[in-house]
Scaffold this active site. Structure first.
Site, short mmCIF file in Angstrom:
data_model
loop_
_atom_site.label_atom_id
_atom_site.label_comp_id
_atom_site.label_asym_id
_atom_site.label_seq_id
_atom_site.Cartn_x
_atom_site.Cartn_y
_atom_site.Cartn_z
N ARG A 73 -33.95 -40.57 14.85
CA ARG A 73 -33.48 -39.35 15.30
C ARG A 73 -34.34 -39.18 16.75
O ARG A 73 -33.85 -37.70 17.29
CB ARG A 73 -34.75 -38.92 14.82
CG ARG A 73 -33.67 -38.71 13.12
CD ARG A 73 -33.61 -37.72 12.00
NE ARG A 73 -33.08 -38.03 10.84
CZ ARG A 73 -32.21 -36.97 10.25
NH1 ARG A 73 -31.68 -36.16 11.00
NH2 ARG A 73 -31.33 -37.98 9.15
N HIS A 117 -26.12 -20.06 8.51
CA HIS A 117 -26.69 -20.79 6.91
C HIS A 117 -25.80 -19.70 5.44
O HIS A 117 -25.94 -18.75 5.61
CB HIS A 117 -28.28 -20.36 6.14
CG HIS A 117 -28.21 -21.60 5.24
ND1 HIS A 117 -28.33 -23.04 4.96
CD2 HIS A 117 -28.56 -21.11 4.04
CE1 HIS A 117 -28.10 -23.31 3.11
NE2 HIS A 117 -28.34 -22.65 3.12
C1 GRF Z 1 -20.68 -23.41 7.68
O1 GRF Z 1 -20.30 -22.67 5.89
C2 GRF Z 1 -22.02 -22.96 7.58
O2 GRF Z 1 -22.42 -21.69 7.43
C3 GRF Z 1 -22.87 -24.34 7.44
O3 GRF Z 1 -21.99 -25.38 7.51
C4 GRF Z 1 -20.09 -24.23 8.05
C5 GRF Z 1 -19.40 -25.18 9.00
O4 GRF Z 1 -18.40 -24.36 9.43
N1 GRF Z 1 -23.52 -24.27 8.24
P1 GRF Z 1 -17.47 -24.68 10.42
O5 GRF Z 1 -17.42 -25.33 10.72
O6 GRF Z 1 -18.21 -23.51 11.20
O7 GRF Z 1 -16.16 -23.63 10.34
#
Ligand code: GRF
Length: 223
Positions: A73, A117
């Site tokens: 990482r 999130h």
């Molecule tokens: C979204 O629901 C975001 O909140 C989460 O992962 C998902 C990503 O979706 N962290 P996208 O790639 O933006 O369509």
């Protein structure tokens, strides 16, 4: 301050990335999406960004292994950091970026990196938030934009949107309702950060002169 140069970090389809690209394309937006970086070379979001003429990079995390063959990482984060420096990035937006970042990286970008999130933090950190919200029987669910700190899904909250959990919802219907609000609050929160109006005080974000009295949006169901 000159217009901040923004990097959007993705791992997948990139719908939040698109909401940021579209918002930043409107004249007068106080930031420029300078590049999109994915840790997965096959991420569909890269194709979507290229179609908008945004420079893209793929930094494949699986290529970074230590002598024992374990995922390295620190080396991956160093490559990511080098790419951000090369692109002269001021602000980083995590948008469905599915890699844990090391404390060295989050520390360096503290106050300059935000995440979306799909839950109302501090509830439902981590994965499978919609399934867990349904299993807990919560009546209100939502999404959060926050500054990134070393601990995952913890960090000063900039903006939240709430949605109702409706009778008959499954993870897909609830997730779609939340996602629609993600696309509203992520560009709005990014705007505040670009304008320097989201000030971190301890673990709390104070918003200077935001037109809504608070920075929580409660969004009623459609229809
Ligand atoms: C979204 O629901 C975001 O909140 C989460 O992962 C998902 C990503 O979706 N962290 P996208 O790639 O933006 O369509």
């Amino acid at each position: 301050m000159s217009t901040p140069r923004i990097a959007v970090l993705i791992s997948g389809r990139g719908s939040n990335m698109m909401s940021l690209i579209e918002a930043a394309a409107v004249p007068g937006f106080p930031g420029e999406i300078a590049c999109v970086i994915s840790n997965r070379p096959e991420a569909h979001g890269l194709v979507r960004a290229q179609a908008c003429n945004i420079p893209t990079r793929a930094i494949d995390h699986t290529a970074f292994r230590d002598a024992a063959g374990k995922s390295d990482r620190i080396a991956f984060d160093a490559a990511l950091d080098a790419a951000l420096e090369e692109e002269q990035i001021d602000l980083v937006c995590l948008a469905g970026f599915m890699r844990l970042l090391t404390p060295g990286f989050t520390g360096k970008w503290a106050g300059r990196m935000i995440n979306i999130h799909p839950a109302l933090l501090p509830s439902f950190k981590g994965l499978h938030t919609h399934e867990r919200a349904l299993a807990e029987g919560v009546k209100i669910h939502g999404c959060t934009v926050h500054f990134v700190t070393p601990e995952m899904d913890v960090g000063p909250i900039i903006m939240q949107a709430a949605v109702p959990v409706l009778e008959g919802d499954d993870a897909d219907t609830l997730g779609a309702r939340v996602l629609a609000q993600e696309h509203v609050i992520y560009p709005a929160a990014l705007r505040l950060v670009c304008e320097g109006r989201a000030r971190i005080e301890g673990n709390v974000v104070r918003i200077d002169e935001f037109e809504l009295a608070g920075h929580a949006l409660v969004v009623p169901p459609a229809g």
